[in-house]
Design a protein around this motif. Sequence first.
Motif, PDB file in Angstrom:
ATOM      1  N   ASN A 169       0.809  -1.228   0.000  1.00 58.44           N
ATOM      2  CA  ASN A 169       0.000   0.000   0.000  1.00 58.44           C
ATOM      3  C   ASN A 169       0.838   1.273   0.000  1.00 58.44           C
ATOM      4  O   ASN A 169       0.291   2.367  -0.081  1.00 58.44           O
ATOM      5  N   LYS A 170       2.162   1.105   0.114  1.00 55.48           N
ATOM      6  CA  LYS A 170       3.001   2.310   0.167  1.00 55.48           C
ATOM      7  C   LYS A 170       3.347   2.865  -1.218  1.00 55.48           C
ATOM      8  O   LYS A 170       3.736   4.015  -1.352  1.00 55.48           O
ATOM      9  N   LEU A 171       3.217   2.027  -2.248  1.00 56.27           N
ATOM     10  CA  LEU A 171       3.533   2.551  -3.590  1.00 56.27           C
ATOM     11  C   LEU A 171       2.423   3.503  -4.015  1.00 56.27           C
ATOM     12  O   LEU A 171       1.251   3.125  -4.059  1.00 56.27           O
ATOM     13  N   ARG A 172       2.780   4.743  -4.305  1.00 59.10           N
ATOM     14  CA  ARG A 172       1.786   5.767  -4.630  1.00 59.10           C
ATOM     15  C   ARG A 172       1.930   6.258  -6.062  1.00 59.10           C
ATOM     16  O   ARG A 172       0.963   6.575  -6.707  1.00 59.10           O
ATOM     17  N   TYR A 185      -3.870   4.224  -6.265  1.00 55.49           N
ATOM     18  CA  TYR A 185      -4.791   4.740  -5.252  1.00 55.49           C
ATOM     19  C   TYR A 185      -5.314   3.587  -4.402  1.00 55.49           C
ATOM     20  O   TYR A 185      -5.582   2.500  -4.925  1.00 55.49           O
ATOM     21  N   HIS A 186      -5.520   3.854  -3.129  1.00 52.52           N
ATOM     22  CA  HIS A 186      -6.227   2.886  -2.279  1.00 52.52           C
ATOM     23  C   HIS A 186      -7.549   3.533  -1.883  1.00 52.52           C
ATOM     24  O   HIS A 186      -7.846   4.644  -2.314  1.00 52.52           O
ATOM     25  N   MET A 187      -8.335   2.861  -1.046  1.00 53.91           N
ATOM     26  CA  MET A 187      -9.697   3.341  -0.840  1.00 53.91           C
ATOM     27  C   MET A 187      -9.743   4.713  -0.162  1.00 53.91           C
ATOM     28  O   MET A 187     -10.729   5.425  -0.303  1.00 53.91           O
ATOM     29  N   ASP A 188      -8.668   5.078   0.530  1.00 50.45           N
ATOM     30  CA  ASP A 188      -8.666   6.399   1.199  1.00 50.45           C
ATOM     31  C   ASP A 188      -7.784   7.419   0.464  1.00 50.45           C
ATOM     32  O   ASP A 188      -7.522   8.499   0.989  1.00 50.45           O
ATOM     33  N   SER A 189      -7.314   7.094  -0.713  1.00 54.20           N
ATOM     34  CA  SER A 189      -6.425   8.036  -1.426  1.00 54.20           C
ATOM     35  C   SER A 189      -7.225   9.128  -2.132  1.00 54.20           C
ATOM     36  O   SER A 189      -8.361   8.888  -2.577  1.00 54.20           O
TER      37      SER A 189
END
Length: 307
Positions: free
Chosen positions: A113-116, A169-173
């Motif tokens: 989850n750290k890859l942005r 993106y994740h669900m809170d990005s």
Amino acid sequence: MFKDCFKYYKSKNPPPDLEKVRRINLEKTGNSASNFGLNPVKTWEVYELVDHPGLIFIKNPFTSIGQRYWVVRCLQDYSKRPNKTNLDALNLVPEGKEWWEVCQNNNNKILMNKLRWVTLGYHHDWESKVYAEENKGEFPKDLAELSRFIAESLNFLHFNAEAAIVNYYHMDSTLSGHTDHSEHNLKAPLISLSFGQTAIFLLGGKTKDDEPSAMFLRSGDIVVMSEESRLCYHGVPKILQMDSRFWNCFEENDFTNDCKNVVNICKEETLWKPFGDYLNNSRININVRQVLQRGQKRLCSESDEKT
Ligand SMILES: O=C(O)CCC(=O)C(=O)O
């Protein structure tokens, strides 16, 4: 209007500029849509926003396997060094190892989850927002060809993909409102591809005072920002979890590509599973730009400017 146009193309002297003629039969020339995991161009649903001239929306023209292909490329391949990522500054991936491989070997969800973001070609400089000849990597051939194919299908000829940002993106990005103005060539369109969970995409005007329009970007959708909308504010305030898994609706197709190992992953459910798991809670956006003017070979480097 029609008469003038008719006259223009009928004229022998001067002859018409044939570059202007929309090439509908792209399948017959060189690359075909299926090479990129796309459905035939004639089946595409293409819209231009009435309130935002130049904003072109293509409703998912990808096949399921085509969507999988680009997702695997973004996760497994484009995230590799020497492409630049936000992880470079964090020292979380040991030298000689790759992010996706490390995540898979340790089932490391935190690292996953750290890859942005990843940048390709001319690397986007997040501070100065200035591209530099010295800060450039190789642009992936398959993505350059896909981008050119999409551009030409919309009659944007001679598009060269020279820089891209891949956003994870994740669900809170979220992605705050901004304009993309670093490219020397602002006449060339910007091509944006979305995969995975759905985004609410906001498109405003040339200033932050203009009220934006909100639209959904679902898996496989393509947005092309051209002409008046090329320099408009845009951003992503929310990612929504959707039940539909567009990348799993299999249809018969003859997808082949030079990246045989990637195609194999897409077709083999056990190999695809970790990518599908990632996509269940994430969205990937590939944002492709042309940097140089037509005919321009390189950017002026700092040393050129001093001489
Ligand atoms: O994720 C998106 O749809 C937009 C991405 C974007 O605006 C950018 O990378 O500049």
